[in-house]
Design a protein around this motif. Sequence first.
Motif, short mmCIF file in Angstrom:
data_model
loop_
_atom_site.label_atom_id
_atom_site.label_comp_id
_atom_site.label_asym_id
_atom_site.label_seq_id
_atom_site.Cartn_x
_atom_site.Cartn_y
_atom_site.Cartn_z
N GLY A 71 48.21 35.21 48.06
CA GLY A 71 46.89 35.15 48.68
C GLY A 71 46.13 36.45 48.54
O GLY A 71 44.91 36.46 48.33
N THR A 72 46.84 37.58 48.63
CA THR A 72 46.21 38.89 48.45
C THR A 72 45.67 39.04 47.03
O THR A 72 44.54 39.49 46.82
CB THR A 72 47.21 40.01 48.75
N ALA A 73 46.48 38.65 46.04
CA ALA A 73 46.04 38.75 44.65
C ALA A 73 44.82 37.87 44.39
O ALA A 73 43.87 38.28 43.70
CB ALA A 73 47.18 38.37 43.71
N VAL A 74 44.83 36.67 44.94
CA VAL A 74 43.71 35.75 44.74
C VAL A 74 42.45 36.27 45.42
O VAL A 74 41.34 36.19 44.86
CB VAL A 74 44.06 34.34 45.26
N ALA A 75 42.60 36.84 46.62
CA ALA A 75 41.43 37.40 47.32
C ALA A 75 40.86 38.59 46.55
O ALA A 75 39.63 38.74 46.43
CB ALA A 75 41.84 37.84 48.73
N LEU A 76 41.71 39.43 46.00
CA LEU A 76 41.23 40.56 45.20
C LEU A 76 40.51 40.06 43.96
O LEU A 76 39.45 40.59 43.59
CB LEU A 76 42.41 41.46 44.80
N LYS A 77 41.07 39.03 43.32
CA LYS A 77 40.49 38.53 42.07
C LYS A 77 39.15 37.83 42.29
O LYS A 77 38.18 38.09 41.58
CB LYS A 77 41.49 37.54 41.41
N THR A 78 39.10 36.93 43.26
CA THR A 78 37.92 36.07 43.40
C THR A 78 36.85 36.63 44.34
O THR A 78 35.69 36.21 44.27
CB THR A 78 38.33 34.68 43.91
N LEU A 79 37.21 37.58 45.19
CA LEU A 79 36.24 38.15 46.13
C LEU A 79 35.98 39.63 45.89
O LEU A 79 34.84 40.06 45.72
CB LEU A 79 36.72 37.93 47.58
N VAL A 101 28.77 40.38 37.23
CA VAL A 101 29.37 39.72 38.39
C VAL A 101 30.00 38.39 37.99
O VAL A 101 31.10 38.04 38.44
CB VAL A 101 28.32 39.52 39.50
N LEU A 102 29.31 37.64 37.15
CA LEU A 102 29.82 36.34 36.73
C LEU A 102 31.17 36.48 36.02
O LEU A 102 32.12 35.74 36.31
CB LEU A 102 28.81 35.65 35.82
N CYS A 103 31.26 37.44 35.10
CA CYS A 103 32.52 37.64 34.39
C CYS A 103 33.61 38.14 35.32
O CYS A 103 34.79 37.78 35.18
CB CYS A 103 32.32 38.62 33.23
N SER A 104 33.23 38.97 36.29
CA SER A 104 34.22 39.49 37.24
C SER A 104 34.73 38.40 38.18
O SER A 104 35.83 38.52 38.74
CB SER A 104 33.61 40.63 38.06
N ALA A 105 33.94 37.35 38.39
CA ALA A 105 34.33 36.27 39.29
C ALA A 105 35.20 35.22 38.61
O ALA A 105 35.67 34.29 39.28
CB ALA A 105 33.08 35.60 39.87
N LEU A 106 35.44 35.34 37.32
CA LEU A 106 36.30 34.39 36.62
C LEU A 106 37.73 34.49 37.17
O LEU A 106 38.15 35.55 37.63
CB LEU A 106 36.31 34.68 35.13
N PRO A 107 38.50 33.41 37.12
CA PRO A 107 39.85 33.43 37.69
C PRO A 107 40.84 34.21 36.84
O PRO A 107 40.53 34.66 35.74
CB PRO A 107 40.22 31.94 37.74
N THR A 108 42.04 34.36 37.36
CA THR A 108 43.11 35.06 36.65
C THR A 108 43.46 34.35 35.36
O THR A 108 43.60 33.12 35.32
CB THR A 108 44.37 35.14 37.54
N ALA A 109 43.61 35.12 34.29
CA ALA A 109 43.97 34.53 32.99
C ALA A 109 45.43 34.11 32.98
O ALA A 109 46.29 34.74 33.63
CB ALA A 109 43.71 35.55 31.88
N GLN A 110 45.74 33.06 32.24
CA GLN A 110 47.11 32.58 32.12
C GLN A 110 48.01 33.59 31.42
O GLN A 110 49.23 33.47 31.45
CB GLN A 110 47.17 31.24 31.40
N ASN A 111 47.41 34.62 30.80
CA ASN A 111 48.21 35.69 30.18
C ASN A 111 49.15 36.35 31.18
O ASN A 111 50.23 36.82 30.81
CB ASN A 111 47.29 36.77 29.58
#
Length: 323
Positions: free
Chosen positions: A239-247, A272-282
Amino acid sequence: MADMHALLSAFAPIWMLTAAGYAVGRSGLLGAQAEAVLGRFVFHVAMPAALFGMVSGSRPAGFAHLPVVAFAAATALVSGLGYVVARRFFGRGRADGAISGMASGYVNSANLGIPVAVQVLGDASFVAQVILFQVLLVSPVILTLLDSGTRAADGPGDGRPGGGLRRMLTMPVRNPVIMASLLGVAVSATGLRLPAALTHSCDLLGAAAVPTALVTLGLSLHGGPARGTGRVAGRAEAGTAVALKTLAQPLAAFLVAGPLLGLPDHQVLAVVLCSALPTAQNAFVYAREYGLDTGLARDSVVASTVVSMATLSFAAWALGPAR
């Protein structure tokens, strides 16, 4: 309504290929070693081919542009924060901390960034610079941390003086992702024109990287605990990683691009739009290849892809041109 339909269309292949991988895993169609074999194929064959083809035909001079600087600053800040949080609060080692930092700040710029940018921005030129930034600068840092972290876990050095330094210097030769990127840079810098047969072959092989990685991700969703050290990522850590990534990352990008650098509105939107993209499967591919706990990477990719649909829509609505 049209923007939301286009956004859903961009996300649909991710869900469908991941679901296909899950279905294949449940059926046992490809056998017990399918995830391992496909993961190695992505990391050692398809991904290097894709990176070589992309970098060799590019011009990295775009890194000097202020929008890329803004994106890079936000990425460094949030990825570094994810790394520190993983080490300090969740007891992760250096290698797992690198995966956490990647889950927090490495965006899905290729198969999601391009269609989203085309729809919202009108072109994907900035996304191309983001892809190169991540491939040529961010990935080598992460892979260096992964290499040194997993080596430290096996034992100090290689038993000879300077063994650690020697391993660090030879890592580009041993790592197919970095080697392919460096070869691509060499071709691009020299202006060498490669035979069409070679470039077409790289394109065909590289095109398998993303779909195979997503199928492998789906395979990992079936069959119990995530592969790796036996420690499944907890909800708080993911949840922390997702919050950092998406917010946190899009907010940091907005603050750097807007108030700090004073970029024009359309450039702020792009950053901002590119920064809001989700975590890459890499992130999942790297964790699996280095024998780490894949739970955090897997859960971050899946969850951030869900959450980012809301953050991307909000960014396009709040910062986009008046309709």
